[in-house]
Design an enzyme around this catalytic site. Sequence first.
Site, PDB file in Angstrom:
ATOM      1  N   LYS A   1      34.256  33.829  14.022  1.00 52.28           N
ATOM      2  CA  LYS A   1      34.718  33.926  12.641  1.00 52.28           C
ATOM      3  C   LYS A   1      36.250  33.958  12.616  1.00 52.28           C
ATOM      4  CE  LYS A   1      33.569  36.901   8.643  1.00 52.28           C
ATOM      5  NZ  LYS A   1      32.733  38.078   8.293  1.00 52.28           N
TER       6      LYS A   1
ATOM      7  N   SER B   1      27.468  41.228   6.617  1.00 50.56           N
ATOM      8  CA  SER B   1      27.939  39.884   6.941  1.00 50.56           C
ATOM      9  C   SER B   1      27.443  39.344   8.270  1.00 50.56           C
ATOM     10  CB  SER B   1      29.470  39.854   6.925  1.00 50.56           C
ATOM     11  OG  SER B   1      29.958  40.186   5.649  1.00 50.56           O
TER      12      SER B   1
ATOM     13  N   SER C   1      29.727  37.317   4.817  1.00 50.58           N
ATOM     14  CA  SER C   1      30.925  36.503   4.819  1.00 50.58           C
ATOM     15  C   SER C   1      31.017  35.600   6.046  1.00 50.58           C
ATOM     16  CB  SER C   1      32.160  37.408   4.744  1.00 50.58           C
ATOM     17  OG  SER C   1      32.218  38.307   5.849  1.00 50.58           O
TER      18      SER C   1
END
Length: 468
Positions: free
Chosen positions: A79, A177, A153
């Site tokens: 990420k 997330s 996310s």
Amino acid sequence: MDIGSVAFDFASVRARLAEGADPVALVAESCRRASAVADAGIFTALTPPETALENALRLAAEARAGRDLPLLGLTFSVKDNIHVAGMVTTSNCPVFAIDPQESAPTVTALEQAGAVLIGKNTMDQFATGLNGTRSPDPLCRNAVDPVYIPGGSSSGSAVAVARDIVSFALGSDTGGSGRVPAACNGVVGVKPTIGLVSMRGLVFNSRFFDCVPVFARSVADGAEILRLIAGFDPLDPWSRTDAGAIDLKPLPPASARLAVPRADQLRFFGDAASKAAFAANLAALRGLGHELVEIDFAPFEEAGRLVFQSAMVAERLVDYGAVVAERPEGVHPAVRAAIEPGLSYSARDAFEALYRMRELKRVAEIALADVAALVVPTVPTIFTIDEMLAEPIARNTIMGTYTYFVNPMDLCAVATPGAPRADGLPSSVSFVGLAGRDGVVAGLAAGFERTMAGALKQPSAGLRRIRD
């Protein structure tokens, strides 16, 4: 040997290596797949193919020389709020850019074990969101059906695994997330105990609640990666000193009892297919011999609300307050709407919220003391992208119904695919346990995964997985 059709789950890659496949060729194929979707909103940046191949060649030579590289031939992505030396960290906000001089310890550990980094993944900007639409265009799309949200996310991390671009991926998890995107895309999300994995090299959403989850195609794959990145980090003030003593191998539970929310507290927001799939998942658990014990879910819901609907949201201003104030045009409107309420709270409000959270944490400890884990649907429903954009605040909150409470109550969890929904979308179950029971929840998830394997392979399941 045909590499173009290889699956990147650990077992398939290792089988190919045993047959004589070149690990460099496997990395090259992963780079090819990533390049093919470079404009699909899955990655914010790709490792230059020549760099990835150079790393693969070096690792292959070290393996031939006798070095133990358990992740040889496997590729991964991270990420874009996790630092990688030589790659800009943006948290998917181009006006917020950090040029790290060193990689996060998690990245370094994986590379030292033989894995090759392919790129950095799209995310809901500043890790503020659970749906995947709070980011610059092009939007990342669901790996099963592009009409639907990918979850957030850590949207790109989950999709990169689900679309078989990489073998595994790292994300971040504050309120779900590492589990919501796994659920939406039909993969596994392993959310460790807080402090089990070093948080150095992460752009925080919350120092109290953030952790680094793993996305993988199986519980075993995810658990293996967790074992490699876990451990006490004396340079991380949030690291657990007992991290090295926590057993992370999938373990059989000491009790066959599993807690579930009271039936009258389960909410699916009108999604009949989701409700039916969860009923089928619970039936499968009963078939495995588990006793399901209903508990009051209200305290867990309250803990979840406190994270995002109390003075605790002010913590986001520590990392993102300056860019919101100075460069608001570069911040997604829904992200601004989530961060700016933090300006209205007092220090007293914050302490009161922290006190209440501590009380609720004790409630969770008591409620889960005599059961192996709590079982919940990972998500209550899944929205189309158009539906989410029409109501971005309310529907984002709905996605966190069964995830928001986990980190503030200091729990660990594994989300794993369940019975296919009638409409072909994936369902997912989360096994949630007390801090330090990571091996137990992994063992429960692995047993459930084996039971579901046959159903997930049935043609009638109708999964519309995209493959490039």
